[in-house]
Design an enzyme around this catalytic site. Structure first.
Site, PDB file in Angstrom:
ATOM      1  N   GLU A   4      -3.420 -18.181 -13.495  1.00 21.17           N
ATOM      2  CA  GLU A   4      -3.635 -18.098 -14.939  1.00 21.17           C
ATOM      3  C   GLU A   4      -4.516 -16.911 -15.323  1.00 21.17           C
ATOM      4  O   GLU A   4      -4.316 -16.272 -16.361  1.00 21.17           O
ATOM      5  CB  GLU A   4      -4.289 -19.391 -15.452  1.00 21.17           C
ATOM      6  CG  GLU A   4      -3.376 -20.613 -15.471  1.00 21.17           C
ATOM      7  CD  GLU A   4      -3.349 -21.366 -14.145  1.00 21.17           C
ATOM      8  OE1 GLU A   4      -3.776 -20.803 -13.106  1.00 21.17           O
ATOM      9  OE2 GLU A   4      -2.889 -22.529 -14.139  1.00 21.17           O
ATOM     10  N   ILE A  49       4.858   9.401   5.872  1.00 16.29           N
ATOM     11  CA  ILE A  49       4.179   8.294   6.565  1.00 16.29           C
ATOM     12  C   ILE A  49       5.082   7.070   6.716  1.00 16.29           C
ATOM     13  O   ILE A  49       4.790   6.168   7.481  1.00 16.29           O
ATOM     14  CB  ILE A  49       2.865   7.941   5.817  1.00 16.29           C
ATOM     15  CG1 ILE A  49       1.998   9.202   5.655  1.00 16.29           C
ATOM     16  CG2 ILE A  49       2.067   6.885   6.553  1.00 16.29           C
ATOM     17  CD1 ILE A  49       1.649   9.921   6.944  1.00 16.29           C
ATOM     18  N   GLY A  50       6.156   7.018   5.988  1.00 14.36           N
ATOM     19  CA  GLY A  50       7.101   5.922   6.226  1.00 14.36           C
ATOM     20  C   GLY A  50       7.809   5.426   4.988  1.00 14.36           C
ATOM     21  O   GLY A  50       9.022   5.394   4.915  1.00 14.36           O
ATOM     22  N   ARG A  53      -5.435  -8.403  -8.779  1.00  7.99           N
ATOM     23  CA  ARG A  53      -4.553  -8.273  -7.619  1.00  7.99           C
ATOM     24  C   ARG A  53      -4.810  -9.391  -6.640  1.00  7.99           C
ATOM     25  O   ARG A  53      -5.915  -9.526  -6.121  1.00  7.99           O
ATOM     26  CB  ARG A  53      -4.824  -6.944  -6.894  1.00  7.99           C
ATOM     27  CG  ARG A  53      -4.252  -5.770  -7.599  1.00  7.99           C
ATOM     28  CD  ARG A  53      -2.812  -5.629  -7.209  1.00  7.99           C
ATOM     29  NE  ARG A  53      -2.105  -4.847  -8.216  1.00  7.99           N
ATOM     30  CZ  ARG A  53      -0.961  -4.230  -7.986  1.00  7.99           C
ATOM     31  NH1 ARG A  53      -0.400  -4.320  -6.791  1.00  7.99           N
ATOM     32  NH2 ARG A  53      -0.376  -3.546  -8.941  1.00  7.99           N
ATOM     33  N   TRP A  66      -4.988  -8.580   8.520  1.00  9.34           N
ATOM     34  CA  TRP A  66      -4.521  -8.924   7.183  1.00  9.34           C
ATOM     35  C   TRP A  66      -3.899 -10.311   7.134  1.00  9.34           C
ATOM     36  O   TRP A  66      -3.158 -10.650   6.208  1.00  9.34           O
ATOM     37  CB  TRP A  66      -3.563  -7.858   6.661  1.00  9.34           C
ATOM     38  CG  TRP A  66      -4.285  -6.616   6.246  1.00  9.34           C
ATOM     39  CD1 TRP A  66      -5.629  -6.481   6.044  1.00  9.34           C
ATOM     40  CD2 TRP A  66      -3.719  -5.318   5.996  1.00  9.34           C
ATOM     41  NE1 TRP A  66      -5.934  -5.197   5.683  1.00  9.34           N
ATOM     42  CE2 TRP A  66      -4.784  -4.457   5.644  1.00  9.34           C
ATOM     43  CE3 TRP A  66      -2.420  -4.814   6.030  1.00  9.34           C
ATOM     44  CZ2 TRP A  66      -4.574  -3.119   5.339  1.00  9.34           C
ATOM     45  CZ3 TRP A  66      -2.220  -3.476   5.718  1.00  9.34           C
ATOM     46  CH2 TRP A  66      -3.297  -2.648   5.367  1.00  9.34           C
ATOM     47  N   ASP A 101       1.641   1.836  12.815  1.00  9.80           N
ATOM     48  CA  ASP A 101       0.566   1.977  11.827  1.00  9.80           C
ATOM     49  C   ASP A 101      -0.604   1.070  12.150  1.00  9.80           C
ATOM     50  O   ASP A 101      -0.421  -0.120  12.396  1.00  9.80           O
ATOM     51  CB  ASP A 101       1.089   1.609  10.437  1.00  9.80           C
ATOM     52  CG  ASP A 101       2.118   2.600   9.937  1.00  9.80           C
ATOM     53  OD1 ASP A 101       1.996   3.794  10.259  1.00  9.80           O
ATOM     54  OD2 ASP A 101       3.045   2.183   9.204  1.00  9.80           O
ATOM     55  N   HIS A 134      -2.509   9.064  -3.838  1.00  8.10           N
ATOM     56  CA  HIS A 134      -3.114   8.072  -4.724  1.00  8.10           C
ATOM     57  C   HIS A 134      -3.092   8.505  -6.174  1.00  8.10           C
ATOM     58  O   HIS A 134      -3.447   7.748  -7.061  1.00  8.10           O
ATOM     59  CB  HIS A 134      -4.553   7.805  -4.307  1.00  8.10           C
ATOM     60  CG  HIS A 134      -4.642   7.395  -2.880  1.00  8.10           C
ATOM     61  ND1 HIS A 134      -4.729   8.309  -1.856  1.00  8.10           N
ATOM     62  CD2 HIS A 134      -4.608   6.181  -2.294  1.00  8.10           C
ATOM     63  CE1 HIS A 134      -4.755   7.665  -0.707  1.00  8.10           C
ATOM     64  NE2 HIS A 134      -4.687   6.373  -0.946  1.00  8.10           N
TER      65      HIS A 134
HETATM   66  N1  GLN Z   1       4.283   3.103   7.060  1.00  6.46           N
HETATM   67  C1  GLN Z   1       3.502   2.586   5.993  1.00  6.46           C
HETATM   68  C2  GLN Z   1       3.945   3.195   4.681  1.00  6.46           C
HETATM   69  O1  GLN Z   1       4.273   4.323   4.636  1.00  6.46           O
HETATM   70  C3  GLN Z   1       2.048   2.848   6.200  1.00  6.46           C
HETATM   71  C4  GLN Z   1       1.204   2.404   5.055  1.00  6.46           C
HETATM   72  C5  GLN Z   1      -0.255   2.288   5.360  1.00  6.46           C
HETATM   73  O2  GLN Z   1      -0.713   2.526   6.445  1.00  6.46           O
HETATM   74  N2  GLN Z   1      -1.009   1.910   4.416  1.00  6.46           N
HETATM   75  O3  GLN Z   1       3.939   2.577   3.665  1.00  6.46           O
HETATM   76 ZN    ZN Z   2      -2.057   4.854   4.851  1.00  9.82          ZN
END
Ligand code: GLN
Ligand code: ZN
Length: 777
Positions: free
Chosen positions: A18, A454-455, A538, A584, A622, A717
């Site tokens: 909520e 990075i992916g 979040r 996590w 990662d 970012h």
């Molecule tokens: N391979 C992941 C991506 O590109 C790595 C993200 C991460 O380490 N935060 O989203």
């Molecule tokens: Zn990252």
């Protein structure tokens, strides 16, 4: 005389999220302040009544927050940085949210767990945010300057106390303590010790305490979790000063000094010397401290025994706890004992009853906040009225514990056998880096300064919609798969077109980098409503690791295979590492974390070797959360880093020399863990450096890090598209310290939170920057 049943804090977000709805509707301009504040008050009322109904004697107030309890203190003491306007006699809701979120337009938000998950406003930026101790909750970092003044600018703690009072509920207000507040703050004045502001801050706290006493508060809980950490010089004295002053100014109030997330350890004497009425102990994390405290604490001191785990989802074994508690009650006297959760329940989901799809056997081993209230009550009754008064509850609790101990759902003999068979060799690549590098060069034939990402590529609204539709059954599996293949193909074609050297498939099929793997591994389960606040509005639903971890079948090979079939360029396999998956998730409490981590490592190792067998020449593992797992105490770091690095190495070392292992980390600090990163021995590591203008590379340079590095040249970012020249500059800077054949060219992190319109020009520029830098070699 009886034992008091207490709580330290209840989740704020509401059983149906909520608070999120109320906040986001207010931020979107769809509802007004009054509506927002009414929704918040309704949530508080529900929480208080729920706890009263559960039989809690000390119900917390001021544990609620619209955004964050550290920010609440900033708002209360007038610690409002000047960019957010003049300090007013009362901090307005809009000022508060401007500090929390920035005040104009925001970039999209990164992964909620990450320290890099930060909003970047285009107008007034949000205040910095960082992890609350070793949790995945993030607080807003107070910003204080050497000439900082404080004033009472919000009476929230008093208002909420009175609000509960009006409902006929007497609460125990919670305040973040002044010393922890100051130690969490960052100084705007270079080299200034924020603790020096204590004497300026104390009067505001005194005023709040005075008003609370006047309103009728009896006990006030003051949280000083800094006591679970290594304290710098002067902190003990600061505590003395603050609490000495409180005792003098409001002698009628009883203060409960609260620390959690670990033992008091070497701070115990400092804590015990304070003139407070009670002291709280986290006995879930640090049960061993009870004995010392019993020996040292004066008999007049009330002990709050935090025996119900506020950080995890497991049901307690109540009879076993009673075996420990009964002698303590006998020794100290019931009226000097509080029964409590180990810390605020902020960090656990709200109600297990809302879960209808969990395996009933596994569900029976769990307790969320609502169930933990019940456990506290049962302990209280057993101690006050005898075990017989809660016979049924105790039997149930013991049965659940026994079933968990022996269940085949948890204990897998094949995993035990495999764990026992782990050898040292399994954690080492066949050859040292130099030999691997040569083998990989011969195989891959890459240009200097190879470009890669990075992916992930943007998770567009279409991708999210398709996933949601598939989850609801509205989009068939075949159609969904088709859709994902098209997205992947487009991403691969586009990377080829703009000339990226090492490709990725884009991760369109993944909801979250941990959940995606957890859902395919045995030993994991997921909730439907088990939301936990990560920051602000979040919330996340962490996976729950309940049993031995195995991989029933390959998890990513098919997607990799499809993506590789579309191109002659190398396609990276893309995996999440064991330490990140562990950090996590909610983790088992019946075996050490290190063991679960190794089980995950073995499972991911199989994925790595399967990818290799399928033909992958490069596999990225990662470890975004390796740093997050660092213990609060320095003395425990090495132990953690040893097993964490070992897990990574087990994951990565099943392959041949010519198979290139990549890893990725998005931290803001490497200096203190660079040796561990070196020990991971990944062939290539990509890191975040663009915002620090390559300064973060220093740690690698000083360490003479020998393997290959991709220092991020593009700050993902921010929605801003970096131009070619600034990325060339960054590469030239890196070139000064690293040998050119060490350098890779990539963004800071994955691109899932960005829009294609931002990503496209940025990566085109990145490729051009690599070309220019290459030409300068
Ligand atoms: N391979 C992941 C991506 O590109 C790595 C993200 C991460 O380490 N935060 O989203
Ligand atoms: Zn990252």
């Amino acid at each position: 005389m009886s034992v008091t049943v207490t709580n330290l804090g209840f989740p704020r977000i509401g059983p149906r999220r909520e608070l999120k709805q109320a906040l986001e509707s207010y931020w979107a301009g769809k509802s007004d302040e009054k509506t927002l504040l009414e929704s918040a008050a309704a949530l508080r009322a529900t929480n208080w009544t729920k706890q009263r109904a559960a039989g809690i004697d000390h119900i917390p107030s001021n544990d609620f927050s619209l955004y964050d309890h550290v920010l609440d203190i900033c708002a209360m003491v007038g610690a409002i940085p000047s960019v957010y306007g003049q300090v007013q006699s009362k901090t307005s809701v809009d000022t508060y949210f401007a500090m929390a979120r920035g005040s104009q337009e925001y970039g999209t938000v990164e992964h909620p767990y990450l320290s890099c998950g930060h909003q970047h406003g285009l107008g007034v930026p949000a205040m910095e945010m960082t992890k609350w101790f070793d949790t995945n909750y993030h607080y807003m970092v107070p910003e204080l300057s050497s000439d900082q003044s404080f004033a009472l600018t919000s009476t929230k703690p008093v208002d909420e106390f009175k609000e509960a009072q009006a409902l006929g509920i007497k609460t125990r207000p919670v305040l973040l303590g002044p010393v922890t507040f100051l130690t969490l703050a960052k100084s705007k004045t270079e080299g200034f010790d924020t603790l020096k502001l204590l004497s300026a801050l104390i009067p505001v706290y005194v005023e709040v305490l005075r008003q609370l006493a006047e309103a009728g508060a009896e006990w006030v809980q003051i949280d000083e979790p800094c006591l679970a950490t290594d304290l710098g010089d002067g902190v003990a004295l600061a505590l003395q000063t603050a609490y000495g002053r409180f005792a003098e100014a409001v002698p009628q109030l009883r203060l409960l000094l609260t620390s959690y997330f670990g033992a008091y350890g070497d701070n115990l004497d400092a804590a015990l010397s304070l003139p407070v009425a009670g002291i709280h102990l986290d006995l879930a994390r640090a049960p061993e401290q009870l004995e010392t405290v019993l020996a040292k604490a004066p008999k007049s001191l009330t002990l709050s025994l935090g025996v119900i785990d506020g950080r995890n989802v497991w049901r307690a074994n109540l009879p076993a706890l009673l075996d420990k508690l009964e002698p303590v009650v006998a020794q100290r006297g019931a009226d000097k004992i509080f029964i409590a959760p180990s810390c605020s329940m902020l960090h656990v989901p709200i109600d297990l009853d809302a879960e209808t799809t969990l395996d009933p056997e596994v569900k029976n081993w769990m307790a969320f906040a609502a169930q933990k209230l019940g456990e506290l009550k049962t302990l209280g009754r057993a101690l006050n009225e005898g075990r017989d008064s809660v016979k049924a509850e105790l039997t149930e609790s013991m049965r659940a514990a026994a079933s968990r101990k022996s269940s085949q759902k948890i204990h897998n003999p094949a995993v035990a056998a495999r764990m026992a068979a782990v050898t040292k060799e399994m954690a080492s690549r066949k050859s040292p880096f130099a030999a691997r590098q040569k083998a990989q060069r011969d195989r891959l034939q890459l240009v200097a300064y190879p470009t890669t990402t990075i992916g992930s590529f943007p998770q567009t609204p279409e991708v999210r919609k398709a996933r949601a539709a598939n989850a609801k059954g509205a989009l068939g599996h075949a159609e969904y798969n088709d859709f994902l293949r098209k997205e992947t193909e487009a991403a691969v074609r586009w990377q080829e077109e703009i000339g990226i050297d090492v490709l990725v498939h884009g991760e369109f099929e993944r909801n979250d980098m941990v959940q995606y793997f957890g859902e395919q591994l045995d030993g994991f389960t997921f909730t439907k409503n088990g939301w936990v606040q990560s920051y602000g509005s979040r919330y996340v639903r962490p996976p729950i690791i309940f049993g031995d971890v195995t991989r029933p079948k390959p998890m990513t090979v098919e997607w990799w295979h499809y993506a590789q079939s579309l191109t002659k360029k190398p396609m990276k396999g893309m995996l999440t590492g064991p330490v990140t998956i562990l950090n996590w998730s909610f983790v088992r409490d019946d075996i050490p974390r290190s063991e679960t981590c190794r089980q995950i490592a073995l499972a991911i190792r199989d994925e790595v070797t399967d990818l290799e067998k399928a033909g992958a020449a490069m596999i990225q593992i990662d470890e975004a959360a390796l740093r997050e797992g660092l213990p609060l105490r320095r003395s425990e770091w090495q132990h953690y880093l040893d097993w964490a690095v070992d897990a990574f190495r087990i994951t990565a070392s099943g392959v041949d020399d010519a198979t290139q292992i990549h890893t990725h980390m998005c931290y803001s600090e490497f200096n203190d863990i660079i040796a561990a990163i070196g020990a991971m021995d990944a062939d290539v590591i990509s890191i975040e450096t663009s915002r620090s203008k390559m300064e973060l590379l220093d740690a690698f340079v000083d360490y003479r890090y020998p393997n290959e590095i991709g220092p991020g040249v593009y700050d993902i970012h921010s929605p801003r598209v970096p131009d070619v020249s600034e990325m060339v500059d960054l590469l030239q800077k890196a070139r000064k310290h690293l040998s050119p054949d060490q350098i890779w060219v990539n963004p800071d992190c994955g691109l899932k939170t960005r829009k294609w319109d931002e990503v496209r020009p940025a990566l085109v520029n990145m490729v051009a920057a690599a070309e220019q830098a290459r030409a300068k070699l």
